[in-house]
Design a protein around this motif. Structure first.
Motif: not given
Length: 254
Positions: A139, A143, A160
């Motif tokens: 993750h 990002d 998200r």
């Protein structure tokens, strides 16, 4: 936005938390059972098998998932419904609200959980499982690419997933008068196939990202992400090790 075939690619790994959550739900003979975020519906049918006298409703916000679920052979007491999970309301109080890997897509968990508890029957149970790996390398890399100047403006409004700390869920639901069983489990999946972690993410986390970008920009996004994931999750002769933490909560009005 959702692709049932891609989601099913790692079905064995994805369904294991479902059964571990279900094993902790103590409900003898509920009349109404709801599966929030039912996906393709195969696990909704497991709920119908667990409680053979219950009317079971699978709810999902994806037309593709509900269409896939509706094609399954199911007893008349099982039905599938297209609805926004954040605003879904049953016709009558529900004995079991069950959700496997769906509520992390919804905002404002304090308000969400308070609302779901308000939909329970007097002896009802709320049971849910959500990913709790939003600080994992997978993750963080997503990002990182989301923040690239090429994609940042387009992806700024794209939601998200999120999970509150485990202590929050226990305290909030206990404050609503429920008895709470809450725990985390970290799995070590050994995924098969080329770019296995990317393929996993294509079934879930990356779906809203790619839907917002469109075909050409999606390919550029994946071309930037792929080598980062390969570096963080090197493949071995056995497959690609992938640590994944999930958060479980079973809250009962008893």
């Amino acid at each position: 936005m959702w692709n049932p075939a891609q989601y099913e690619r790692f079905r064995d790994e994805r369904k294991r938390p479902f059964f571990e959550l279900l094993a902790r739900v103590d409900a003898a003979a509920p009349a109404q059972v709801v599966d929030l975020g039912c996906g393709t519906g195969d696990l909704t049918l497991v709920l119908a098998e667990r409680w053979p006298s219950a009317r079971v409703t699978g709810v999902d916000s994806s037309e593709a998932m509900v269409a896939e679920a509706s094609r399954r052979a199911a007893p008349e007491r099982v039905r599938f419904e297209l609805a926004d999970l954040a605003g879904w309301t049953p016709a009558a109080p529900v004995e079991v609200i069950f959700s496997n890997a769906a509520l992390h897509w919804l905002p404002d968990h304090p308000a969400l959980l308070s609302r779901l508890v308000s939909l329970l029957a007097p002896s009802g149970v709320l049971a849910f499982q959500i990913p709790a790996n939003f600080d994992a390398p997978s993750h963080r890399r997503i990002d990182e690419v989301r923040g690239h100047p090429r994609f940042a403006a387009t992806l700024a409004p794209v939601r998200r997933g999120q999970a509150q700390p485990l202590d929050f869920y226990e305290a909030h639901l206990a404050g609503l008068g429920l008895t709470v069983d809450a725990w985390d489990t970290t799995y070590l999946h050994v995924l098969q196939g080329e770019d296995a972690v990317l393929q996993w993410l294509l079934g879930t986390t990356l779906r809203p990202v790619l839907a917002a970008l469109g075909a050409e920009e999606s390919q550029a996004f994946l071309d930037m992400l792929r080598p980062l994931l390969r570096a963080d999750y090197p493949a071995t002769a056995r497959g690609t090790p992938f640590r994944f933490t999930r958060r479980f909560v079973v809250a009962s009005r008893r």
